[in-house]
Design a protein around this motif. Structure first.
Motif, PDB file in Angstrom:
ATOM      1  N   ASN A 283       0.834  -1.215   0.000  1.00  0.00           N
ATOM      2  CA  ASN A 283       0.000   0.000   0.000  1.00  0.00           C
ATOM      3  C   ASN A 283       0.856   1.248   0.000  1.00  0.00           C
ATOM      4  OD1 ASN A 283      -2.490  -1.218   0.036  1.00  0.00           O
ATOM      5  ND2 ASN A 283      -2.451  -1.463   2.254  1.00  0.00           N
TER       6      ASN A 283
ATOM      7  N   TYR B 294      -1.774  -2.190 -10.303  1.00  0.00           N
ATOM      8  CA  TYR B 294      -1.651  -3.018 -11.511  1.00  0.00           C
ATOM      9  C   TYR B 294      -0.196  -3.143 -11.946  1.00  0.00           C
ATOM     10  CZ  TYR B 294      -0.976   0.951 -14.682  1.00  0.00           C
ATOM     11  OH  TYR B 294      -0.458   2.038 -15.330  1.00  0.00           O
TER      12      TYR B 294
ATOM     13  N   ARG C 108     -10.802 -12.840 -12.477  1.00  0.00           N
ATOM     14  CA  ARG C 108     -11.736 -12.686 -11.357  1.00  0.00           C
ATOM     15  C   ARG C 108     -11.261 -13.407 -10.100  1.00  0.00           C
ATOM     16  NH1 ARG C 108     -16.389 -10.189 -11.935  1.00  0.00           N
ATOM     17  NH2 ARG C 108     -16.634  -9.202 -13.970  1.00  0.00           N
TER      18      ARG C 108
ATOM     19  N   ALA D 214      -8.431 -11.258  -8.628  1.00  0.00           N
ATOM     20  CA  ALA D 214      -8.975 -10.044  -7.999  1.00  0.00           C
ATOM     21  C   ALA D 214      -9.540 -10.381  -6.627  1.00  0.00           C
ATOM     22  CB  ALA D 214     -10.063  -9.438  -8.885  1.00  0.00           C
ATOM     23  N   LYS D 215     -10.266 -11.488  -6.572  1.00  0.00           N
ATOM     24  CA  LYS D 215     -10.884 -11.904  -5.320  1.00  0.00           C
ATOM     25  C   LYS D 215      -9.812 -12.264  -4.287  1.00  0.00           C
ATOM     26  CE  LYS D 215     -13.455 -15.621  -4.104  1.00  0.00           C
ATOM     27  NZ  LYS D 215     -14.180 -16.836  -4.445  1.00  0.00           N
TER      28      LYS D 215
ATOM     29  N   LEU E   7      -6.716 -11.349  -4.124  1.00  0.00           N
ATOM     30  CA  LEU E   7      -5.883 -10.228  -3.679  1.00  0.00           C
ATOM     31  C   LEU E   7      -6.712  -9.113  -3.032  1.00  0.00           C
ATOM     32  CD1 LEU E   7      -3.448  -9.864  -6.719  1.00  0.00           C
ATOM     33  CD2 LEU E   7      -2.960 -10.920  -4.523  1.00  0.00           C
ATOM     34  N   GLY E   8      -8.034  -9.226  -3.111  1.00  0.00           N
ATOM     35  CA  GLY E   8      -8.895  -8.190  -2.539  1.00  0.00           C
ATOM     36  C   GLY E   8      -8.802  -6.872  -3.294  1.00  0.00           C
ATOM     37  N   ILE E   9      -8.701  -6.974  -4.617  1.00  0.00           N
ATOM     38  CA  ILE E   9      -8.610  -5.751  -5.434  1.00  0.00           C
ATOM     39  C   ILE E   9      -9.671  -5.799  -6.535  1.00  0.00           C
ATOM     40  CG2 ILE E   9      -6.166  -5.373  -5.002  1.00  0.00           C
ATOM     41  CD1 ILE E   9      -5.657  -6.696  -7.712  1.00  0.00           C
ATOM     42  N   SER E  10      -9.827  -4.697  -7.253  1.00  0.00           N
ATOM     43  CA  SER E  10     -10.916  -4.647  -8.216  1.00  0.00           C
ATOM     44  C   SER E  10     -10.594  -5.447  -9.482  1.00  0.00           C
ATOM     45  CB  SER E  10     -11.237  -3.201  -8.591  1.00  0.00           C
ATOM     46  OG  SER E  10     -10.376  -2.753  -9.595  1.00  0.00           O
ATOM     47  N   VAL E  11     -11.663  -5.869 -10.147  1.00  0.00           N
ATOM     48  CA  VAL E  11     -11.518  -6.658 -11.373  1.00  0.00           C
ATOM     49  C   VAL E  11     -10.829  -5.820 -12.455  1.00  0.00           C
ATOM     50  CG1 VAL E  11     -12.805  -7.855 -13.183  1.00  0.00           C
ATOM     51  CG2 VAL E  11     -13.546  -8.037 -10.812  1.00  0.00           C
ATOM     52  N   ILE E  12     -11.172  -4.541 -12.503  1.00  0.00           N
ATOM     53  CA  ILE E  12     -10.591  -3.673 -13.535  1.00  0.00           C
ATOM     54  C   ILE E  12      -9.075  -3.543 -13.373  1.00  0.00           C
ATOM     55  CG2 ILE E  12     -10.464  -1.240 -14.261  1.00  0.00           C
ATOM     56  CD1 ILE E  12     -13.438  -1.165 -14.364  1.00  0.00           C
ATOM     57  N   THR E  13      -8.615  -3.453 -12.131  1.00  0.00           N
ATOM     58  CA  THR E  13      -7.170  -3.369 -11.875  1.00  0.00           C
ATOM     59  C   THR E  13      -6.459  -4.620 -12.388  1.00  0.00           C
ATOM     60  OG1 THR E  13      -7.603  -2.054  -9.904  1.00  0.00           O
ATOM     61  CG2 THR E  13      -5.435  -3.082 -10.062  1.00  0.00           C
TER      62      THR E  13
END
Lengths: 125, 285
Positions: A7, A14, A40, A43-44, A46-52
């Motif tokens: 963070n 990305y 997908r 994303a799940k 890593l706890g990040i958005s699908v778009i990223t």
């Protein structure tokens, strides 16, 4: 496959994913033809958005590291030696640039820099 | 296919209007709906659910308008607000019986699975539940139905970070198959920064911005410098700023980077900082 996201990094998420997958492809930790987790799924996990995640994968694809089969997922392409060489050349240039910058800060002449490089090269042998 | 399609909706209240709100949420993604208290978040959600009638515009869920098929429209929606919807004298047994009466797609086994997973007590009455348990109950009842769009109205406010992060995981699970979407309203932006694909920012009933979270984060820069660097020219380019005798801090669009003096400090802003400076800037004008 191992991905650690920071963070506190200046790199966007990305870019961090991209860099780490690339590194593992180049080092052979992720083998040729091996399938990466689905966008997908990753994303799940890593706890990040699908778009990223999509962005990281599409960049890896356009840079020639992976290919995507519709409905099947993304897999690692055989390492193109030219591509690998290109990546390493880029790294070498970056490292040299950093050395040159440091040299400027410390008032070290170009000749001295070359001597340092030659000495280091000799030590390697 | 869009899970949610909103075109130019308007609604007038005394002293407050929803003005020309439009956005699309594709299926398989999470949208964060952000704004201060009173900005119009809950009103928008109520308009989507048709609890209040819009004056003009169009709202479609998976291509369907409310008036076309009331029951079908309602069944696609799972709503969770920050209040409990069951009478507080209910136990879980009563909840199960009620859900069975109301929703044909209610799956009791699934409900019991969630109850086990979150260790909700069967014997206690809801009024004895903690806030976190009540929210989990709301999620259990919604997730055990066959829905396609979750509408969440500040479900995480007042919850501890552990439960908040559990909820974020639930939302990611919900959209994982790519067929369902979530609209999530909140003022806690740290929850949203990572998992949301799109962000809609509403202020005083109007859109401030709508884009992918990635684009929003990337298209802004935080700039810091001494007070003497805060020239009139720069001030005009800043979206918002605050200053003290030690220096200033402001938000600028990445495309205005050329107006920034080289020796100023540039940083990546957090979503919180972006929101704060936008609101600060709108107050100034």
């Amino acid at each position: 496959m191992k991905i650690l996201l920071s963070n506190k990094s200046d790199l966007p998420i990305y870019e961090q994913i991209k860099a780490q997958i690339k590194e593992q492809i180049l080092s052979g930790a992720i083998a040729e033809n091996e399938f990466l987790p689905s966008i997908r799924q990753l994303a799940k996990d890593l706890g990040i958005s699908v778009i990223t995640t999509t962005r990281a994968y599409s960049d890896l694809e356009s840079e020639g590291f992976i290919a995507t089969l519709r409905g099947k997922g993304s897999y690692v392409l055989p390492k193109d030696s030219e591509l690998v060489r290109e990546q390493y050349l880029k790294k070498i240039e970056e490292a040299f640039m950093a050395a040159i910058e440091n040299g400027k800060l410390a008032n070290i002449s170009d000749d001295e820099l070359i001597v340092i490089l030659k000495t280091l090269l000799d030590e390697q042998i | 296919m869009d899970a949610l399609e909103i075109k130019n909706i308007n609604k007038t209240f005394e002293g407050f209007n929803i003005q020309n709100i439009s956005f699309n949420l594709p299926k398989g993604y999470i949208l964060g709906y952000i704004g201060q208290n009173g900005a119009g978040k809950t009103t928008t959600i109520k308009l989507i659910m048709n609890h209040i009638k819009k004056e003009s515009g169009e709202i479609k869920i998976f291509g369907k308008e409310y008036d076309e098929d009331e029951a079908g429209y309602k069944n696609m929606i799972g709503f969770i607000g920050d209040e409990c919807y069951f009478p507080t004298c209910f136990t879980l047994k009563d909840v199960i019986a009620t859900m069975k009466d109301f929703y044909t797609s209610f799956n009791e086994d699934k409900f019991r699975e969630y109850v086990e997973r979150w260790q909700l007590p069967y014997k206690k009455k809801i009024k004895e539940f903690s806030k976190g348990m009540k929210v989990k109950l709301a999620f259990a009842s919604v997730l055990s139905r066959d829905t396609k769009l979750l509408l969440l109205d500040e479900p995480t406010s007042g919850l501890d970070p552990v439960i908040r992060s559990e909820i974020l995981e639930i939302l990611q699970d919900y959209i994982a198959n790519g067929e369902r979407s979530v609209l999530f309203s909140t003022h806690i932006t740290s929850d949203l920064e990572k998992i949301t694909d799109y962000l809609f920012f509403i202020n005083k009933g109007e859109k401030v911005f709508y884009d992918t979270t990635e684009n929003i984060l990337e298209s802004h820069l935080l700039v810091k410098g001494g007070i003497e660097d805060l020239t009139k020219e720069l001030r005009e380019k800043l979206i918002g700023y605050k200053s003290s005798s030690y220096g200033f801090e402001g938000l600028i669009s990445s495309k205005d980077k050329q107006y920034i003096n080289e020796h100023l400090l540039l940083e990546k802003p957090s979503m919180d900082e972006i929101i704060v400076f936008y609101i600060n800037g709108m107050r100034r004008n």
